[in-house]
Design a protein around this motif. Structure first.
Motif, PDB file in Angstrom:
ATOM      1  N   PRO A   8       0.823  -1.271   0.055  1.00  0.00           N
ATOM      2  CA  PRO A   8      -0.165  -0.213   0.056  1.00  0.00           C
ATOM      3  C   PRO A   8       0.898   1.387   0.139  1.00  0.00           C
ATOM      4  CG  PRO A   8       0.098  -1.102   2.256  1.00  0.00           C
ATOM      5  CD  PRO A   8       1.059  -1.754   1.279  1.00  0.00           C
ATOM      6  N   VAL A   9       0.220   2.496  -0.398  1.00  0.00           N
ATOM      7  CA  VAL A   9       0.914   3.802  -0.361  1.00  0.00           C
ATOM      8  C   VAL A   9      -0.014   4.492   0.431  1.00  0.00           C
ATOM      9  CG1 VAL A   9       1.646   5.635  -1.487  1.00  0.00           C
ATOM     10  CG2 VAL A   9       2.070   3.378  -2.611  1.00  0.00           C
ATOM     11  N   TRP A  10       0.129   5.087   1.615  1.00  0.00           N
ATOM     12  CA  TRP A  10      -0.502   5.740   2.537  1.00  0.00           C
ATOM     13  C   TRP A  10      -0.384   7.430   2.329  1.00  0.00           C
ATOM     14  CZ3 TRP A  10       2.749   1.944   3.828  1.00  0.00           C
ATOM     15  CH2 TRP A  10       3.753   2.385   4.434  1.00  0.00           C
ATOM     16  N   LYS A  11      -1.284   8.298   2.858  1.00  0.00           N
ATOM     17  CA  LYS A  11      -1.069   9.774   2.549  1.00  0.00           C
ATOM     18  C   LYS A  11      -0.588  10.331   3.719  1.00  0.00           C
ATOM     19  CE  LYS A  11      -6.140  10.111   2.810  1.00  0.00           C
ATOM     20  NZ  LYS A  11      -7.300  10.385   2.133  1.00  0.00           N
ATOM     21  N   GLN A  29      -5.197  -8.411  -0.474  1.00  0.00           N
ATOM     22  CA  GLN A  29      -4.963  -9.752  -1.381  1.00  0.00           C
ATOM     23  C   GLN A  29      -5.838 -10.060  -2.169  1.00  0.00           C
ATOM     24  OE1 GLN A  29      -2.002 -10.755  -0.603  1.00  0.00           O
ATOM     25  NE2 GLN A  29      -1.825  -9.111   0.917  1.00  0.00           N
ATOM     26  N   ARG A  30      -6.844  -9.287  -2.359  1.00  0.00           N
ATOM     27  CA  ARG A  30      -7.856  -9.590  -3.418  1.00  0.00           C
ATOM     28  C   ARG A  30      -7.442  -9.397  -5.033  1.00  0.00           C
ATOM     29  NH1 ARG A  30     -13.315  -9.629  -1.555  1.00  0.00           N
ATOM     30  NH2 ARG A  30     -13.556  -9.162   0.729  1.00  0.00           N
ATOM     31  N   GLU A  31      -7.949  -9.840  -5.962  1.00  0.00           N
ATOM     32  CA  GLU A  31      -7.668  -9.573  -7.366  1.00  0.00           C
ATOM     33  C   GLU A  31      -7.800  -8.000  -7.626  1.00  0.00           C
ATOM     34  OE1 GLU A  31      -6.082 -10.488 -10.950  1.00  0.00           O
ATOM     35  OE2 GLU A  31      -6.395 -12.106  -9.319  1.00  0.00           O
ATOM     36  N   GLN A  32      -8.740  -7.538  -7.098  1.00  0.00           N
ATOM     37  CA  GLN A  32      -8.966  -6.343  -7.089  1.00  0.00           C
ATOM     38  C   GLN A  32      -9.496  -5.601  -5.975  1.00  0.00           C
ATOM     39  OE1 GLN A  32      -8.332  -4.465 -10.509  1.00  0.00           O
ATOM     40  NE2 GLN A  32      -8.489  -2.679  -8.897  1.00  0.00           N
ATOM     41  N   PRO A  33      -8.489  -4.889  -5.197  1.00  0.00           N
ATOM     42  CA  PRO A  33      -8.735  -4.455  -3.880  1.00  0.00           C
ATOM     43  C   PRO A  33     -10.042  -3.041  -4.173  1.00  0.00           C
ATOM     44  CG  PRO A  33      -6.610  -4.589  -4.055  1.00  0.00           C
ATOM     45  CD  PRO A  33      -7.169  -4.899  -5.572  1.00  0.00           C
ATOM     46  N   ASN A  34     -10.628  -3.163  -3.218  1.00  0.00           N
ATOM     47  CA  ASN A  34     -11.814  -1.856  -3.203  1.00  0.00           C
ATOM     48  C   ASN A  34     -11.134  -0.769  -2.644  1.00  0.00           C
ATOM     49  OD1 ASN A  34     -13.907  -0.288  -1.913  1.00  0.00           O
ATOM     50  ND2 ASN A  34     -15.246  -2.044  -2.000  1.00  0.00           N
ATOM     51  N   ARG A  35     -11.074   0.320  -3.434  1.00  0.00           N
ATOM     52  CA  ARG A  35     -10.396   1.487  -3.147  1.00  0.00           C
ATOM     53  C   ARG A  35     -11.042   2.310  -2.193  1.00  0.00           C
ATOM     54  NH1 ARG A  35      -8.691   4.013  -9.086  1.00  0.00           N
ATOM     55  NH2 ARG A  35      -7.379   2.432  -9.697  1.00  0.00           N
ATOM     56  N   LEU A  36     -12.538   2.325  -2.137  1.00  0.00           N
ATOM     57  CA  LEU A  36     -13.049   2.827  -0.880  1.00  0.00           C
ATOM     58  C   LEU A  36     -12.768   2.382   0.340  1.00  0.00           C
ATOM     59  CD1 LEU A  36     -16.676   3.504  -2.730  1.00  0.00           C
ATOM     60  CD2 LEU A  36     -15.001   5.122  -2.057  1.00  0.00           C
ATOM     61  N   GLU A  37     -12.851   0.928   0.479  1.00  0.00           N
ATOM     62  CA  GLU A  37     -12.423   0.371   1.986  1.00  0.00           C
ATOM     63  C   GLU A  37     -10.949   0.791   2.234  1.00  0.00           C
ATOM     64  OE1 GLU A  37     -12.085  -3.749   3.928  1.00  0.00           O
ATOM     65  OE2 GLU A  37     -13.476  -3.703   2.252  1.00  0.00           O
ATOM     66  N   LEU A  38      -9.891   0.710   1.070  1.00  0.00           N
ATOM     67  CA  LEU A  38      -8.490   1.103   1.368  1.00  0.00           C
ATOM     68  C   LEU A  38      -8.577   2.431   1.727  1.00  0.00           C
ATOM     69  CD1 LEU A  38      -6.670  -0.708  -1.405  1.00  0.00           C
ATOM     70  CD2 LEU A  38      -6.969  -1.517   1.095  1.00  0.00           C
ATOM     71  N   ASP A  39      -9.040   3.364   1.284  1.00  0.00           N
ATOM     72  CA  ASP A  39      -9.508   4.623   1.613  1.00  0.00           C
ATOM     73  C   ASP A  39      -9.604   5.042   3.035  1.00  0.00           C
ATOM     74  OD1 ASP A  39      -8.944   7.506   0.635  1.00  0.00           O
ATOM     75  OD2 ASP A  39     -11.175   7.710   0.929  1.00  0.00           O
TER      76      ASP A  39
END
Length: 68
Positions: A8-11, A29-39
């Motif tokens: 990850p890259v954090w702000k 680890q998901r194929e396409q991580p959920n951007r909203l959840e990571l945000d």
């Protein structure tokens, strides 16, 4: 399944304990991580590269690609 490395890259500045938590997020680890959840964790992007065995003893990594 091919071995991969995702990071990850954090702000905002974070401490070492938080880095450890971010690196173990199951969402990464998901194929396409959920951007909203990571945000919600302060992660603005995630990158991944694959490990490629070039011989019995040596491996290389593919160029990274953005996955979130």
């Amino acid at each position: 399944m091919q071995a991969a490395l995702t990071w990850p890259v954090w702000k905002h500045p974070i401490n070492l304990g938080v880095v450890g938590s971010l690196l173990t997020l199951s969402e990464l680890q998901r194929e396409q991580p959920n951007r909203l959840e990571l945000d919600s964790f302060g992660v603005v992007a995630a990158y991944r590269c694959n490990r490629v065995m070039t011989s019995t003893y040596y491996a290389n990594f593919t160029p990274s690609r953005r996955v979130a």
